[in-house]
Design a protein around this motif. Structure first.
Motif: not given
Length: 423
Positions: A358-378
């Motif tokens: 049975k589902i009790i409830g839910f809540k939004f926590l945060r945004y997460i990101f998944s950039p390419k490693n090149k973007i992070l390195n730059d």
């Protein structure tokens, strides 16, 4: 003697430990500034239908966190309780102990994806080159839509492999993980007395105040560049040296009067929910379970809510990425409930059990990101140029990925000497 002002920007255990180290000399006026209204915000509890929860699974791994746990007891009089349960995994339609050897793995997985029954040690940066790409893609696709595989590889290897697959690294986390997977050490966890990390905040705040460290919450922190950057709190310039402990993306969002061309990075919504079952089942064998399954696409983790509070019902906390193929979050959670039901029925000693969720409830926590490693390195390169030779600002560590609690403690011990030289 006039004391110099030291401003720690951001409240995390990393900044807490830095503040306490700096306070030992008695040479500084030290203050911690936090944008949110909550000190140690990641430790703050949330409510789901009147039930208090952590913001996802929180626990300290025993042995690995031994020094941190001793520090908690010594500095904050915090005693934690031990939970003698380990980590499980859901791979495809199977539930396994994360320490299982090759011989106990489902043949349908090992045969289809050519997993080998020999010790394999791989450097993290070489995993994509040395592991069956078909298997990597299978695990990766189950983690959620449009995530960069190179950025999520640390969530894939060696977590969803038999225990003969190891990481070749001197990193303390990797060494601990290898020892756990090969059953060289006992795997267990430590949690606060009542399970909620919220209860750790009061003794930490008390210790900081006793050491004369001030705490400022709900403050608008901005960085404004003229010749050099200055740090402002609610439009008032902070005097002294500011030590910025925030992640790079948070710092960039705080910069004013300076244009820095940034790549567009897609955000993903991250949620948590509580579900309960009508009977004890295989989920109760573990404190946490990490997930990669086509039946449960986007579901990342299941943890045992009973370690927070004993319940007559069997309650579990799940964490997941929003899947826009569903009209709403309720329907997405419902698909997880049905998927779990079918998986558990197949895995309980090959006997059918009449399990219902049975589902009790839910809540939004945060945004997460998944950039390419090149973007992070730059981005790190640009960031380094931007803040190089700044006066009165210290950024000890360029943080681009969430840092677990144990590493925050270890990094504070490593970084303090270089910080003191720059002050």
């Amino acid at each position: 003697m006039v004391k110099k002002n030291i401003n720690l920007i951001g409240s995390s255990l990393y900044s807490v430990f830095l503040a306490l180290e700096l306070s030992k000399t008695k040479k500084y006026n030290i203050a911690i500034y936090e944008k949110s209204k909550n000190f140690l915000n990641s430790f703050s509890s949330i409510k789901i239908e009147k039930k208090n929860c952590n913001q996802g699974f929180h626990a300290f791994e025993s042995i690995r966190s031994e020094k941190l746990i001793k520090n908690f007891k010594k500095n904050f009089s915090i005693n934690l309780k031990k939970k003698n349960k380990s980590r499980g995994i859901i791979i495809d339609k199977f539930i396994l102990d994360s320490r299982e050897p090759y011989k106990n793995w489902p043949k349908s997985i090992t045969n289809q994806y050519s997993l080998k029954n020999k010790e394999t040690k791989i450097k993290p940066e070489l995993v994509l080159k040395k592991i069956n790409q078909k298997y990597i893609n299978f695990i990766h696709n189950n983690l959620g839509n449009k995530f960069e595989v190179e950025n999520t590889i640390q969530l894939i290897y060696p977590w969803f492999f038999p225990n003969n697959y190891l990481v070749k690294s001197e990193d303390e986390g990797s060494i601990h993980l290898n020892n756990v997977r090969q059953k060289k050490i006992e795997h267990s966890y430590y949690v606060p007395k009542h399970g909620l990390f919220e209860e750790l905040k009061a003794p930490i705040i008390k210790k900081l105040k006793n050491e004369g460290i001030k705490i400022h919450l709900n403050k608008n922190i901005t960085l404004i560049k003229k010749i050099f950057f200055d740090v402002f709190c609610d439009d008032k310039k902070l005097e002294g040296t500011s030590i910025i402990t925030l992640p790079i993306f948070t710092i960039l969002n705080s910069i004013q009067n300076y244009k820095l061309k940034l790549p567009k990075i897609r955000p993903h919504k991250y949620y948590t929910a509580l579900i309960k079952s009508n009977t004890k089942n295989v989920l109760d064998d573990y404190l946490e379970i990490i997930v990669s399954s086509e039946k449960l696409k986007g579901l990342r983790r299941i943890s045992n809510y009973s370690f927070i509070k004993k319940n007559k019902n069997y309650i579990y906390q799940i964490e997941f990425i929003e899947d826009k193929n569903y009209k709403n979050i309720d329907l997405q959670i419902k698909s997880y409930v049905e998927g779990l039901r079918s998986i558990i029925k197949m895995n309980k000693n090959n006997k059918k059990i009449n399990i219902k969720f049975k589902i009790i409830g839910f809540k939004f926590l945060r945004y997460i990101f998944s950039p390419k490693n090149k973007i992070l390195n730059d981005l790190v390169t640009k960031f380094d140029r931007l803040f190089k030779n700044q006066k009165n600002i210290i950024i000890p560590r360029y943080i681009t990925w969430p840092i677990n609690t144990n590493k925050q403690y270890l990094f504070s011990k490593i970084d303090i000497s270089s910080i003191e030289k720059k002050i």
